[in-house]
Design a protein around this motif. Structure first.
Motif, PDB file in Angstrom:
ATOM      1  N   GLU A 178       0.812  -1.209   0.000  1.00 50.18           N
ATOM      2  CA  GLU A 178       0.000   0.000   0.000  1.00 50.18           C
ATOM      3  C   GLU A 178       0.850   1.265   0.000  1.00 50.18           C
ATOM      4  O   GLU A 178       0.520   2.251  -0.658  1.00 50.18           O
ATOM      5  N   GLN A 179       1.971   1.248   0.744  1.00 53.08           N
ATOM      6  CA  GLN A 179       2.809   2.429   0.828  1.00 53.08           C
ATOM      7  C   GLN A 179       3.475   2.745  -0.510  1.00 53.08           C
ATOM      8  O   GLN A 179       3.599   3.901  -0.885  1.00 53.08           O
ATOM      9  N   GLN A 180       3.915   1.728  -1.230  1.00 55.72           N
ATOM     10  CA  GLN A 180       4.514   1.968  -2.541  1.00 55.72           C
ATOM     11  C   GLN A 180       3.486   2.511  -3.520  1.00 55.72           C
ATOM     12  O   GLN A 180       3.776   3.424  -4.296  1.00 55.72           O
ATOM     13  N   VAL A 181       2.279   1.958  -3.482  1.00 53.05           N
ATOM     14  CA  VAL A 181       1.218   2.443  -4.359  1.00 53.05           C
ATOM     15  C   VAL A 181       0.894   3.904  -4.043  1.00 53.05           C
ATOM     16  O   VAL A 181       0.810   4.752  -4.937  1.00 53.05           O
ATOM     17  N   ALA A 182       0.731   4.212  -2.751  1.00 56.88           N
ATOM     18  CA  ALA A 182       0.375   5.564  -2.345  1.00 56.88           C
ATOM     19  C   ALA A 182       1.509   6.551  -2.639  1.00 56.88           C
ATOM     20  O   ALA A 182       1.272   7.662  -3.114  1.00 56.88           O
ATOM     21  N   SER A 183       2.751   6.145  -2.366  1.00 57.06           N
ATOM     22  CA  SER A 183       3.882   7.036  -2.604  1.00 57.06           C
ATOM     23  C   SER A 183       4.054   7.335  -4.090  1.00 57.06           C
ATOM     24  O   SER A 183       4.377   8.464  -4.478  1.00 57.06           O
ATOM     25  N   SER A 184       3.838   6.335  -4.930  1.00 52.67           N
ATOM     26  CA  SER A 184       3.941   6.542  -6.368  1.00 52.67           C
ATOM     27  C   SER A 184       2.900   7.545  -6.846  1.00 52.67           C
ATOM     28  O   SER A 184       3.196   8.457  -7.629  1.00 52.67           O
ATOM     29  N   LEU A 185       1.664   7.393  -6.358  1.00 55.25           N
ATOM     30  CA  LEU A 185       0.605   8.330  -6.754  1.00 55.25           C
ATOM     31  C   LEU A 185       0.886   9.717  -6.197  1.00 55.25           C
ATOM     32  O   LEU A 185       0.676  10.725  -6.881  1.00 55.25           O
ATOM     33  N   MET A 186       1.370   9.791  -4.966  1.00 59.79           N
ATOM     34  CA  MET A 186       1.682  11.080  -4.354  1.00 59.79           C
ATOM     35  C   MET A 186       2.729  11.819  -5.171  1.00 59.79           C
ATOM     36  O   MET A 186       2.593  13.018  -5.456  1.00 59.79           O
ATOM     37  N   ARG A 187       3.789  11.129  -5.578  1.00 55.83           N
ATOM     38  CA  ARG A 187       4.833  11.746  -6.388  1.00 55.83           C
ATOM     39  C   ARG A 187       4.258  12.306  -7.699  1.00 55.83           C
ATOM     40  O   ARG A 187       4.589  13.399  -8.130  1.00 55.83           O
ATOM     41  N   LYS A 188       3.403  11.514  -8.309  1.00 55.89           N
ATOM     42  CA  LYS A 188       2.855  11.929  -9.589  1.00 55.89           C
ATOM     43  C   LYS A 188       1.992  13.174  -9.429  1.00 55.89           C
ATOM     44  O   LYS A 188       2.075  14.105 -10.251  1.00 55.89           O
ATOM     45  N   LEU A 189       1.172  13.240  -8.394  1.00 51.65           N
ATOM     46  CA  LEU A 189       0.313  14.400  -8.187  1.00 51.65           C
ATOM     47  C   LEU A 189       1.123  15.645  -7.840  1.00 51.65           C
ATOM     48  O   LEU A 189       0.816  16.743  -8.300  1.00 51.65           O
ATOM     49  N   LEU A 190       2.170  15.471  -7.010  1.00 51.44           N
ATOM     50  CA  LEU A 190       3.027  16.610  -6.680  1.00 51.44           C
ATOM     51  C   LEU A 190       3.746  17.123  -7.925  1.00 51.44           C
ATOM     52  O   LEU A 190       3.858  18.338  -8.142  1.00 51.44           O
ATOM     53  N   ASN A 191       4.226  16.207  -8.743  1.00 48.96           N
ATOM     54  CA  ASN A 191       4.929  16.607  -9.956  1.00 48.96           C
ATOM     55  C   ASN A 191       3.996  17.361 -10.904  1.00 48.96           C
ATOM     56  O   ASN A 191       4.358  18.405 -11.457  1.00 48.96           O
ATOM     57  N   LYS A 192       2.763  16.845 -11.082  1.00 51.57           N
ATOM     58  CA  LYS A 192       1.817  17.522 -11.964  1.00 51.57           C
ATOM     59  C   LYS A 192       1.435  18.890 -11.418  1.00 51.57           C
ATOM     60  O   LYS A 192       1.288  19.857 -12.171  1.00 51.57           O
ATOM     61  N   GLY A 193       1.273  18.967 -10.082  1.00 53.69           N
ATOM     62  CA  GLY A 193       0.935  20.249  -9.486  1.00 53.69           C
ATOM     63  C   GLY A 193       2.052  21.266  -9.668  1.00 53.69           C
ATOM     64  O   GLY A 193       1.798  22.438  -9.972  1.00 53.69           O
ATOM     65  N   CYS A 194       3.302  20.824  -9.484  1.00 50.06           N
ATOM     66  CA  CYS A 194       4.439  21.725  -9.679  1.00 50.06           C
ATOM     67  C   CYS A 194       4.536  22.173 -11.129  1.00 50.06           C
ATOM     68  O   CYS A 194       4.880  23.328 -11.415  1.00 50.06           O
ATOM     69  N   GLN A 195       4.238  21.275 -12.056  1.00 51.61           N
ATOM     70  CA  GLN A 195       4.271  21.642 -13.471  1.00 51.61           C
ATOM     71  C   GLN A 195       3.281  22.760 -13.770  1.00 51.61           C
ATOM     72  O   GLN A 195       3.550  23.647 -14.581  1.00 51.61           O
ATOM     73  N   ARG A 196       2.130  22.721 -13.101  1.00 56.51           N
ATOM     74  CA  ARG A 196       1.124  23.768 -13.318  1.00 56.51           C
ATOM     75  C   ARG A 196       1.565  25.110 -12.710  1.00 56.51           C
ATOM     76  O   ARG A 196       1.177  26.174 -13.193  1.00 56.51           O
ATOM     77  N   LEU A 197       2.372  25.053 -11.647  1.00 59.97           N
ATOM     78  CA  LEU A 197       2.793  26.276 -10.970  1.00 59.97           C
ATOM     79  C   LEU A 197       4.086  26.863 -11.539  1.00 59.97           C
ATOM     80  O   LEU A 197       4.364  28.051 -11.354  1.00 59.97           O
ATOM     81  N   LEU A 198       4.880  26.045 -12.205  1.00 60.30           N
ATOM     82  CA  LEU A 198       6.172  26.506 -12.716  1.00 60.30           C
ATOM     83  C   LEU A 198       6.084  27.774 -13.567  1.00 60.30           C
ATOM     84  O   LEU A 198       6.922  28.668 -13.421  1.00 60.30           O
ATOM     85  N   PRO A 199       5.129  27.889 -14.492  1.00 59.90           N
ATOM     86  CA  PRO A 199       5.073  29.122 -15.302  1.00 59.90           C
ATOM     87  C   PRO A 199       4.935  30.383 -14.466  1.00 59.90           C
ATOM     88  O   PRO A 199       5.477  31.428 -14.826  1.00 59.90           O
ATOM     89  N   LYS A 200       4.230  30.302 -13.362  1.00 58.62           N
ATOM     90  CA  LYS A 200       4.062  31.470 -12.502  1.00 58.62           C
ATOM     91  C   LYS A 200       5.390  31.852 -11.862  1.00 58.62           C
ATOM     92  O   LYS A 200       5.739  33.035 -11.768  1.00 58.62           O
TER      93      LYS A 200
END
Length: 340
Positions: free
Chosen positions: A290-312
């Motif tokens: 469960e921790q590997q599954v959750a950590s993988s998803l967490m990384r992906k969401l953080l990365n996508k969120g940062c990608q949206r904020l980078l232009p700012k």
């Protein structure tokens, strides 16, 4: 670390649409779905919560058993078939209606009716094929040392990781009085936009700094940005919050993880805040970590969120007072209107 999940006892039925169901679209292709489900009330839970869970499971069961998916159910692995069904329920169930059959202090029972089109089933199958090609890469990013709160007590949390490893100390010969390369690098570093990365906070009030390196890597795609664990001199403050990380059992072999992550970027000069939300669910098997599954998803969401904020952040870097170091300006110039 593995979590003990509570398996919910529920009664689920399905069959022919009852009298009074929504009128079927007159296109000759619509596939009717119908199911009932009951969910027990949890301690101190409102009936609306049990009603949502019951409707969710009834929708899944109704679609799972339609004749049009019988061949697909035989050909696909159980996990892939469950992903397909949930995708259909969340995105393509038309004219969906939920009616409460029974509710008391112990349980809530509902019935779900609706329709699916063969065209949308084909689209969902196509998306499943595309997602399977990416799943192996996503899971390979998980680390056994990662920690993510799903359902937990505060006392069970490990210590937060906030300190970065010490900088390497290169050996310099005493006869070297000036190193132009080092000075150039130091000057370039001092001109970067500094983003202070707060510890990640969870919905239960706990926090951790374990995801700092992932956020730093995402921000590093812009060479003008430097992620920092110190708030001193920061141009921006980036706060990340896990608003929801919920695991629900679908059956004895499959679980559904839903995660909602919030990223809030604050301009320290103006106080202006920009908020980005990432929301996604994935299915995993009972023998997965469960921790590997959750950590993988967490990384992906953080990365996508940062990608949206980078232009700012990049736009601020172009007008930062740090980039005006060559000019005779001591007091930082005010940013133009509309610049965050």
């Amino acid at each position: 670390m593995r979590f003990a999940f509570i398996f919910l006892l529920c009664g689920i039925g399905f069959g022919v649409l009852p009298a009074g169901a929504a009128e079927q679209p007159d296109n000759g292709e619509a596939i009717s779905v119908y199911a009932t489900a009951c969910e027990p009330l949890r301690v101190n839970e409102a009936r609306s919560g049990a009603r949502v869970r019951a409707a969710d499971k009834a929708s899944f069961k109704a679609i799972e058993n339609i004749t049009e998916l019988s061949d697909v159910r035989t050909d696909l692995p159980a996990h892939d078939f469950n992903v397909l069904v949930y995708h259909l329920a969340d995105n393509y169930l038309e004219d969906m209606a939920v009616r409460t059959l029974e509710q008391n202090d112990e349980r809530v029972c509902v019935e779900v009716t609706g329709y699916l089109s063969p065209q949308n089933i084909a689209l969902a199958l196509q998306k499943l094929t595309e997602d399977k090609q990416k799943s192996a890469e996503e899971m390979s990013d998980a680390s056994e040392d990662d920690f993510l709160v799903l359902e937990n007590d505060v006392d069970s949390l490990p210590e937060s990781v906030t300190e970065m490893p010490p900088k390497p100390q290169p050996k310099i010969h005493q006869d070297i009085a000036f190193d132009a390369q080092s000075e150039t690098a130091a000057r370039a570093e001092s001109h970067k936009i500094v983003v202070f990365v707060n510890k990640t906070k969870f919905y239960n009030g706990s926090e951790t700094g374990v995801f700092f390196k992932d956020i730093r890597q995402a921000l590093a795609e812009n060479p003008d940005i430097k992620a920092s664990t110190s708030k001193e001199g920061a141009d921006y403050v980036l706060s990340t919050n896990v608003l929801r990380a919920k695991v629900d059992p679908i059956n004895q072999h499959t679980y559904r993880l839903q995660m909602v992550v919030q990223l809030e970027l604050t301009n320290t000069a103006t106080g202006r805040k920009i908020t980005e939300h990432q929301n996604r669910f994935i299915l995993f098997e009972s023998d997965d970590d469960e921790q590997q599954v959750a950590s993988s998803l967490m990384r992906k969401l953080l990365n996508k969120g940062c990608q949206r904020l980078l232009p700012k952040i990049t736009y601020q870097a172009d007008t930062s007072a740090k980039n005006m170091a060559g000019n005779a300006i001591i007091t930082p110039a005010q940013s133009p209107a509309g610049v965050d």
